[in-house]
Design an enzyme around this catalytic site. Sequence first.
Site, short mmCIF file in Angstrom:
data_model
loop_
_atom_site.label_atom_id
_atom_site.label_comp_id
_atom_site.label_asym_id
_atom_site.label_seq_id
_atom_site.Cartn_x
_atom_site.Cartn_y
_atom_site.Cartn_z
N PRO A 3 36.91 45.38 50.30
CA PRO A 3 38.04 45.29 49.68
C PRO A 3 38.10 46.39 48.46
CG PRO A 3 36.75 43.29 49.23
CD PRO A 3 36.04 44.22 50.28
N VAL B 203 29.44 44.17 51.73
CA VAL B 203 30.81 43.57 52.69
C VAL B 203 31.82 43.08 51.76
CG1 VAL B 203 31.31 42.29 54.46
CG2 VAL B 203 29.27 43.19 54.42
N CYS B 204 31.47 42.02 51.22
CA CYS B 204 32.59 41.34 50.69
C CYS B 204 33.37 41.95 49.52
CB CYS B 204 32.15 39.94 50.35
SG CYS B 204 31.64 38.99 51.77
N VAL B 205 32.45 42.85 48.87
CA VAL B 205 32.96 43.65 47.60
C VAL B 205 33.41 44.96 48.15
CG1 VAL B 205 32.34 44.61 45.40
CG2 VAL B 205 31.53 42.47 45.80
N VAL C 214 28.47 39.17 49.82
CA VAL C 214 27.56 40.02 49.49
C VAL C 214 28.30 41.32 49.07
CG1 VAL C 214 25.97 38.87 50.79
CG2 VAL C 214 27.14 40.85 52.06
#
Lengths: 214, 214, 214, 214, 214, 214, 214, 214
Positions: free
Chosen positions: F123, F118-120, F115
């Site tokens: 990083p 978080v995942c974008v 999502v």
Amino acid sequence: MSDLYSRLSKDDAAVLLVDHQTGLISGLVRDYGVDEFKNNVLALGDTAKFFDLPVILTTSFENGPNGPLMQELVDLFPDAPKIARPGQINAWDNEDFVKAIEATGKKQLIIAGVVTDVCVAFPALSAIKAGYEVFVVTDASGTFNKQVADASLTRMAHGGAQLMNWFSVACELQRDWRNDVEGFGALISSHLPGYQNLMGSYLGAQRDLSTQNA
Amino acid sequence: MSDLYSRLSKDDAAVLLVDHQTGLISGLVRDYGVDEFKNNVLALGDTAKFFDLPVILTTSFENGPNGPLMQELVDLFPDAPKIARPGQINAWDNEDFVKAIEATGKKQLIIAGVVTDVCVAFPALSAIKAGYEVFVVTDASGTFNKQVADASLTRMAHGGAQLMNWFSVACELQRDWRNDVEGFGALISSHLPGYQNLMGSYLGAQRDLSTQNA
Amino acid sequence: MSDLYSRLSKDDAAVLLVDHQTGLISGLVRDYGVDEFKNNVLALGDTAKFFDLPVILTTSFENGPNGPLMQELVDLFPDAPKIARPGQINAWDNEDFVKAIEATGKKQLIIAGVVTDVCVAFPALSAIKAGYEVFVVTDASGTFNKQVADASLTRMAHGGAQLMNWFSVACELQRDWRNDVEGFGALISSHLPGYQNLMGSYLGAQRDLSTQNA
Amino acid sequence: MSDLYSRLSKDDAAVLLVDHQTGLISGLVRDYGVDEFKNNVLALGDTAKFFDLPVILTTSFENGPNGPLMQELVDLFPDAPKIARPGQINAWDNEDFVKAIEATGKKQLIIAGVVTDVCVAFPALSAIKAGYEVFVVTDASGTFNKQVADASLTRMAHGGAQLMNWFSVACELQRDWRNDVEGFGALISSHLPGYQNLMGSYLGAQRDLSTQNA
Amino acid sequence: MSDLYSRLSKDDAAVLLVDHQTGLISGLVRDYGVDEFKNNVLALGDTAKFFDLPVILTTSFENGPNGPLMQELVDLFPDAPKIARPGQINAWDNEDFVKAIEATGKKQLIIAGVVTDVCVAFPALSAIKAGYEVFVVTDASGTFNKQVADASLTRMAHGGAQLMNWFSVACELQRDWRNDVEGFGALISSHLPGYQNLMGSYLGAQRDLSTQNA
Amino acid sequence: MSDLYSRLSKDDAAVLLVDHQTGLISGLVRDYGVDEFKNNVLALGDTAKFFDLPVILTTSFENGPNGPLMQELVDLFPDAPKIARPGQINAWDNEDFVKAIEATGKKQLIIAGVVTDVCVAFPALSAIKAGYEVFVVTDASGTFNKQVADASLTRMAHGGAQLMNWFSVACELQRDWRNDVEGFGALISSHLPGYQNLMGSYLGAQRDLSTQNA
Amino acid sequence: MSDLYSRLSKDDAAVLLVDHQTGLISGLVRDYGVDEFKNNVLALGDTAKFFDLPVILTTSFENGPNGPLMQELVDLFPDAPKIARPGQINAWDNEDFVKAIEATGKKQLIIAGVVTDVCVAFPALSAIKAGYEVFVVTDASGTFNKQVADASLTRMAHGGAQLMNWFSVACELQRDWRNDVEGFGALISSHLPGYQNLMGSYLGAQRDLSTQNA
Amino acid sequence: MSDLYSRLSKDDAAVLLVDHQTGLISGLVRDYGVDEFKNNVLALGDTAKFFDLPVILTTSFENGPNGPLMQELVDLFPDAPKIARPGQINAWDNEDFVKAIEATGKKQLIIAGVVTDVCVAFPALSAIKAGYEVFVVTDASGTFNKQVADASLTRMAHGGAQLMNWFSVACELQRDWRNDVEGFGALISSHLPGYQNLMGSYLGAQRDLSTQNA
């Protein structure tokens, strides 16, 4: 005649929960927020339990991507008939499902399911044709988007179904708070955080005064 | 009587696709996202194909700004009657169109088109008057905005049309998964990315277990 | 019977424009964007003009905060009856208004106005009671918000009115493009920028090819 | 420094209209209603004309599906440089375009175009890098949807562009109504139906009093 | 028959205000903004007062979290029957409530309340069954969200209720401004800021001219 | 400095696709329609392919409820590094992931994932800190709802990331249509039904003229 | 530096109310509901009054369609400077306006007005440039639509203005309820029906207990 | 510097829960659904508990209409400092509150509260000024409407706060699933029905295969 007030009675009603399966909810339901939808479905389940209504569960291909029934429903109704349909899309086409309904002896059917335009609309319209009174629980039924939901609800309303929500189902069955004030209060406040806040504030206000008086 | 459940049957139904032309879609349709609308129209097309329903295509002034029929529909139904109307706005006013319908021998008409309030509503209401049962595929029909769509769908519902969406059409025609599990699964998953995700996860989960067991 | 398709005919129809006054639009209409609403009202006006339908204008207290009629409507229909109601809210309560309608000899009434729930709904329902067929032009009628509009349109639909929009009115009156291709094209493209873009692209595409061929 | 108020001046500003082509508007712009968007673009055009600002038009592949420039802009600026870019997506990569800007001698650039995230964002950010002050006219720029528009406007705002709308551009250029009350009033009321209604009501109110006094 | 225009008359109508209690409004109503909802309820109250309609107030468990009736309604109707229901959810199940209605001798019932799907829908449908004409004031009735409101209003419309809003109720009762221009103008402008602005501008415009003429 | 235009170049850029797994998309992504989101992700994938950019895939617990990577991405990039993270939530905490990026030798990172918050975001912010230029593809990244997406995009924009969408990424990489007109046209039209309609209409228009000329 | 918390102080702040004129509100403001907007503006006015802040009123062409200042503001601030600008659009261009601000000796300016993108944004940005701290009251400022408002607020935020709403302004000025519990409670509850409901429920709850105890 | 990634660490962070009182939530919060908001607040609470972060609770006038703290938070953190502020609106003005924070020795503050624009924004901005890193949990903070929330979040973002949501807070603290796979899975699935569905489907899929293999 469908145009006069057909009123739910806890003595005449059964609840049909159609295809509330984890995969279908996850993959297809987009007309309600996920928190909200789960709460609505469980609220309807708890309502059925509270009024001791006969409940019939059914699933479509639960051994597959559609996924198993929501575990909470399984736990809530361990003894309810659970019809795993081998293929029929319209639950009414499944003899066991219809027999289970007939076995309840009830003529008012409260229906919710996933997705609204298929798993609710088809058996709802079939049940009306078969002479039942049908009450669709709109907010415990989900589908692809608001536009699909609206078209489907319009189809059912014109077909003679009465559109309700879980809270109005609970209230129409309860009729009078005095039948069980505490029980009914617990039922609705456990699914209405807004009502729970009211209760918290009320107790707080009384506590304040007690403290002042002490 | 229109208020009882009129159920689609693959033996009784024909599909009318009215004016799904590139210009009209591009210039006028604003009540659906472009990705979503294209997907819905092709899903309805594939549904018709899957059930081998007679399909009748018609266009309005395709040699002009309205543009040609969507190429995918042309490719999908190479042998379907394609009535290029020389001027009639209501397709029902075109004799060839009505004759093509009569030639199918079907009494249930599934209609979608662009724009909903004209190209769908006019022939839908005319068909009801002529004695047909009419099923409007709301999500494969587009128009200027949500308010125009709502007014138009209300007009048709009060006029006796049944409002559906492509997915409920497919399901009502299929009736039972067992008639062709794989084919029907392929049909719907190819147009429902949400369902496709479910299938991906299901296969993944089984793969995991197989690996663990190995 | 209201449930069968009552189709507009340019020979049977009159247009009633009720209280499209500058103050009322400015102060009360919030269910349409201002650009969009002005365009819709003038599109309906131009449609009436194009088909040479009898038009009846009426205003409520135009000497006061409600303001004068939109100047464009005054200019468009210099010879139309313009009934300045001295106090009646429901235009149908004004004898001159009803007489003006009777004088047209038409039985199909196309109605739009401001605000939808009062200035449209009251005469629309009165006209149905008086035996007229009523077609409400929803997008040339405005009111306080979407919720008020929806309730009002539902009331009228259940009361027997047919809900349309200016574009479907124009198309149902036109019936066949060949009755006047250029005139009708000009009418709709002048109020549909989306259609105008299509025409621009079409001409451009042909110009390109001509150039290439030259 | 970009964080202090950089104020538009009619002596320092040029207007860049990028790719307002019929096809692109029709096929891609979905974050504004079609009536509203056309009005906004023409309002910006009329504003540029009113203040006699240098205008530079540019198109991308106008001989193709993108379509020709909106005819109204062609008619409004017959003598403006019109750079038909042979392939460059970022107009700033086209030497003729940059030279045309340099030829104006202006350092404030007012930019609008289709689509916002490409045809506006790329030259806007390039122009800032090249030392210009950039004012993006958000409501005369369109793109696929609101989410794309928002991301793009955020990118430009963080890159130093000032976000405006056509009305604030007109007002910042005008500075004082007394520079031309009638002209400026005509400019804005011709594109603001809401303001036009106010003027209608004002004149009506004065007419009423005159009549009473007579 | 419910499909013909049943028109409100100030001589035939009574107003039922059901459970407008501070807790219920605060904790449950989410389909209207709080400013807007309060204004709508008080507007309906003032309308009832203005036309001197019999008003019946009722509450559910006002000694508890549901909270007391809105103080403004208490103050507005000091002499109205106020039925504190000891437990009945459907007010129609309370004999005192029904007797209070019968005592008015009216056959048209204007109903609003909180929440729409229960406190309005149940007595509204019961009243229709009992032979009354029912007018639901949608914008003075609130509930959990728009989807619940829509389902509930659809249920009532199909059950024979007429959907209105406070403004259309006021207008239908007033019939003719001349019955009391100043009073009615004060009534509606005190609850319609948009109308109040119109009056401010109108007075301003006349003041301007007077000044110029002086 | 992040405030000046950092322009994507096909020679400097790599693409990171983070956790586009069937379960996460199905269960968590609600800020985009399912059709739309799938199309956006595949459009970004095809863009990376078209420009032959190095692509790095990564997944979180793909053997579990999160599900496998979308099959289409697996098929599209058979040779791309595919980092199955054993537990790190921020992909940047996984050494193999960072090494794979370093191995590309690129300094511009195009990131999308599920999502977004978080995942974008994790990083993306880590990469900026590590000295990379980061371009977030907002419409190929999904999360729980619009409010979460907005907060997350604001965090990234203030942290120095540039917000883009797949189409602007494709256009900024392409720079000039002449680098490959046909290829680029095919790329974008295959993911933009709106553009595809334009092409259909354009071809139709030319065909018409050819026919007329013949 | 604008990035650190600049906190409103009742000793340092003045309030600028720009062009809250009946015509402009009626004709142009569409990003807030009319009830809500009026309430917000008067809440800000009452807040200024409560804290005895210097207030400066200004109008643009009040003798004309823009209309007079809202009468409530005139009544609330009979002694405030009221600058009727003869033509300057940016109030900061009017010497009397700036002098009136300087005369207050305050360095924190709280600004609200109609329309946000012009009448608020221009003086807000000018004031920052002149060295003032600027606090924009977003919900007491209105404009054409949400998209214009957003662009304008982004411009101001990037220009150094702090975005607030009337309630946070009141709270930041109040700092501590103990400075005047009753007065402040009255101020906010008179403009927050939601808070008023809480007070009603609280008093009701205490009344209940008192009764029980009696 | 605030523009580089400041990453939450469970060793450096404390959680401030400001004024999550029953009355304030019930009466004022309208930018989140009630189910959703309650879930978000409890999810943040459970996250703090899971990571054993120091938590500081504070209330404003809890003996009054604002109501007591949500009972679930009281139960969750029986030993946390609970600062009942006697009047200070900005919690940072309360010495005990600041001392409680200092006593934790943490420099990263995670803040959520009701209402966002006051009870969150004021201490958040004060904390940044005092040298703390501030992470605002946007979805566990509520206020009057989306427009007020947006203005407030923009103010905080420009003031240096990082905008997050409860899920990204949990993930950034967890860093690696392997730190406690089961615990973290239980934490997030108990507040994400969407994730819970994924787990149900995953288990179902494995059960299916086991059955087949048996």
